[in-house]
Design a protein around this motif. Structure first.
Motif, mmCIF file in Angstrom:
data_model
loop_
_atom_site.group_PDB
_atom_site.id
_atom_site.type_symbol
_atom_site.label_atom_id
_atom_site.label_comp_id
_atom_site.label_asym_id
_atom_site.label_seq_id
_atom_site.Cartn_x
_atom_site.Cartn_y
_atom_site.Cartn_z
ATOM 1 N N LYS A 77 8.069 -4.761 -13.145
ATOM 2 C CA LYS A 77 8.164 -3.510 -13.908
ATOM 3 C C LYS A 77 6.865 -2.736 -13.795
ATOM 4 O O LYS A 77 5.793 -3.321 -13.765
ATOM 5 N N GLY A 78 7.015 -1.397 -13.765
ATOM 6 C CA GLY A 78 5.835 -0.548 -13.769
ATOM 7 C C GLY A 78 5.332 -0.205 -12.383
ATOM 8 O O GLY A 78 4.124 -0.119 -12.152
ATOM 9 N N PHE A 79 6.256 0.044 -11.457
ATOM 10 C CA PHE A 79 5.920 0.301 -10.055
ATOM 11 C C PHE A 79 4.849 1.390 -9.913
ATOM 12 O O PHE A 79 3.816 1.174 -9.287
ATOM 13 N N ARG A 80 5.116 2.565 -10.466
ATOM 14 C CA ARG A 80 4.191 3.696 -10.270
ATOM 15 C C ARG A 80 2.796 3.395 -10.797
ATOM 16 O O ARG A 80 1.798 3.635 -10.129
ATOM 17 N N THR A 81 2.722 2.874 -12.003
ATOM 18 C CA THR A 81 1.427 2.577 -12.609
ATOM 19 C C THR A 81 0.693 1.501 -11.820
ATOM 20 O O THR A 81 -0.500 1.632 -11.540
ATOM 21 N N GLY A 82 1.395 0.449 -11.451
ATOM 22 C CA GLY A 82 0.776 -0.651 -10.712
ATOM 23 C C GLY A 82 0.318 -0.249 -9.328
ATOM 24 O O GLY A 82 -0.780 -0.612 -8.888
ATOM 25 N N VAL A 83 1.146 0.516 -8.611
ATOM 26 C CA VAL A 83 0.775 0.945 -7.266
ATOM 27 C C VAL A 83 -0.354 1.979 -7.334
ATOM 28 O O VAL A 83 -1.251 1.978 -6.482
ATOM 29 N N THR A 84 -0.353 2.825 -8.352
ATOM 30 C CA THR A 84 -1.463 3.773 -8.528
ATOM 31 C C THR A 84 -2.778 3.018 -8.692
ATOM 32 O O THR A 84 -3.797 3.383 -8.100
ATOM 33 N N GLU A 85 -2.761 1.949 -9.472
ATOM 34 C CA GLU A 85 -3.965 1.132 -9.655
ATOM 35 C C GLU A 85 -4.352 0.447 -8.346
ATOM 36 O O GLU A 85 -5.537 0.375 -8.001
ATOM 37 N N LEU A 86 -3.375 -0.055 -7.601
ATOM 38 C CA LEU A 86 -3.657 -0.667 -6.301
ATOM 39 C C LEU A 86 -4.346 0.340 -5.383
ATOM 40 O O LEU A 86 -5.334 0.019 -4.723
ATOM 41 N N ILE A 87 -3.839 1.562 -5.348
ATOM 42 C CA ILE A 87 -4.424 2.603 -4.500
ATOM 43 C C ILE A 87 -5.881 2.852 -4.879
ATOM 44 O O ILE A 87 -6.748 2.951 -4.011
ATOM 45 N N LYS A 88 -6.169 2.919 -6.171
ATOM 46 C CA LYS A 88 -7.552 3.111 -6.628
ATOM 47 C C LYS A 88 -8.445 1.974 -6.143
ATOM 48 O O LYS A 88 -9.571 2.196 -5.700
ATOM 49 N N ARG A 89 -7.925 0.760 -6.232
ATOM 50 C CA ARG A 89 -8.726 -0.401 -5.834
ATOM 51 C C ARG A 89 -8.924 -0.455 -4.325
ATOM 52 O O ARG A 89 -9.988 -0.839 -3.848
ATOM 53 N N VAL A 90 -7.890 -0.088 -3.566
ATOM 54 C CA VAL A 90 -7.996 -0.053 -2.106
ATOM 55 C C VAL A 90 -9.049 0.974 -1.694
ATOM 56 O O VAL A 90 -9.907 0.713 -0.849
ATOM 57 N N LYS A 91 -8.997 2.135 -2.314
ATOM 58 C CA LYS A 91 -9.976 3.185 -2.027
ATOM 59 C C LYS A 91 -11.381 2.719 -2.402
ATOM 60 O O LYS A 91 -12.336 2.899 -1.639
ATOM 61 N N GLY A 92 -11.512 2.106 -3.579
ATOM 62 C CA GLY A 92 -12.804 1.613 -4.036
ATOM 63 C C GLY A 92 -13.395 0.539 -3.133
ATOM 64 O O GLY A 92 -14.615 0.377 -3.054
ATOM 65 N N ALA A 93 -12.533 -0.185 -2.431
ATOM 66 C CA ALA A 93 -12.993 -1.226 -1.514
ATOM 67 C C ALA A 93 -13.382 -0.649 -0.153
ATOM 68 O O ALA A 93 -13.834 -1.380 0.731
ATOM 69 N N GLY A 94 -13.181 0.665 0.024
ATOM 70 C CA GLY A 94 -13.606 1.304 1.261
ATOM 71 C C GLY A 94 -12.558 1.409 2.353
ATOM 72 O O GLY A 94 -12.871 1.816 3.474
ATOM 73 N N PHE A 95 -11.329 1.057 2.043
ATOM 74 C CA PHE A 95 -10.277 1.183 3.048
ATOM 75 C C PHE A 95 -9.829 2.636 3.154
ATOM 76 O O PHE A 95 -10.034 3.430 2.243
ATOM 77 N N LYS A 96 -9.201 2.972 4.272
ATOM 78 C CA LYS A 96 -8.806 4.365 4.522
ATOM 79 C C LYS A 96 -7.378 4.678 4.109
ATOM 80 O O LYS A 96 -7.047 5.826 3.872
ATOM 81 N N SER A 97 -6.510 3.650 4.016
ATOM 82 C CA SER A 97 -5.112 3.939 3.694
ATOM 83 C C SER A 97 -4.408 2.716 3.121
ATOM 84 O O SER A 97 -4.883 1.591 3.224
ATOM 85 N N VAL A 98 -3.256 3.009 2.527
ATOM 86 C CA VAL A 98 -2.306 1.989 2.089
ATOM 87 C C VAL A 98 -1.048 2.236 2.913
ATOM 88 O O VAL A 98 -0.601 3.378 3.038
ATOM 89 N N THR A 99 -0.485 1.182 3.486
ATOM 90 C CA THR A 99 0.734 1.308 4.272
ATOM 91 C C THR A 99 1.792 0.373 3.719
ATOM 92 O O THR A 99 1.484 -0.622 3.058
ATOM 93 N N CYS A 100 3.057 0.706 3.993
ATOM 94 C CA CYS A 100 4.160 -0.119 3.510
ATOM 95 C C CYS A 100 5.416 0.214 4.305
ATOM 96 O O CYS A 100 5.464 1.200 5.034
ATOM 97 N N ALA A 101 6.419 -0.612 4.136
ATOM 98 C CA ALA A 101 7.736 -0.367 4.715
ATOM 99 C C ALA A 101 8.771 -0.761 3.677
ATOM 100 O O ALA A 101 8.532 -1.659 2.866
ATOM 101 N N THR A 102 9.915 -0.072 3.699
ATOM 102 C CA THR A 102 10.994 -0.444 2.794
ATOM 103 C C THR A 102 12.347 -0.139 3.417
ATOM 104 O O THR A 102 12.488 0.818 4.167
#
Length: 138
Positions: A77-102
């Motif tokens: 539960k909480g896809f948008r909120t959780g993925v938004t936080e993941l994106i912040k952390r990925v950016k903070g770690a210095g990565f350039k992008s988040v990728t996925c497939a569905t």
């Protein structure tokens, strides 16, 4: 919000991994792909996170590929909120992008929330589902 790295010795690890099986139901070989994810978690090439907070209980599995973080599976539960936080952390770690497939239309709709998400590839699966690949520069 708590963003916890889950290790195999954590008591809740088996439950977190088991609920991720739902992320593979629209793939051509759900059992095989889920099993591969589990093997890669066991060998340490994938990471499992448990994100919790108000109306948030999400499991996320992913890996670093070059300068990007590839999301293998998301469940809970909480896809948008959780993925938004993941994106912040990925950016903070210095990565350039988040990728996925569905291959799930509902998940594809949820990813549209992230407006800058680019469709990078489409693939018609043998089971008739359309799999879409996405990239979000962070």
């Amino acid at each position: 919000m708590q963003f916890l790295v889950m290790r195999p010795e954590h008591p809740d690890y088996p439950r977190q991994v088991a609920r991720l099986a739902a992320a593979f139901t629209a793939t051509d070989a759900p059992t095989d792909e889920y099993t591969l994810m589990c093997q890669r978690l066991d060998d340490g090439t994938l990471s499992l996170y448990h994100v919790t907070g108000d109306s948030l209980d999400l499991s996320i599995v992913g890996e670093v590929i070059d300068d990007s973080y590839f999301v293998w599976a998301v469940a809970g539960k909480g896809f948008r909120t959780g993925v938004t936080e993941l994106i912040k952390r990925v950016k903070g770690a210095g990565f350039k992008s988040v990728t996925c497939a569905t291959a799930k239309p509902g998940i594809r709709r949820m990813y549209r929330y992230f407006r800058d998400l680019k469709l990078t590839e489409t693939e018609q699966l043998n089971n008739g589902c359309l799999c879409t690949w996405h990239e979000l520069e962070v």
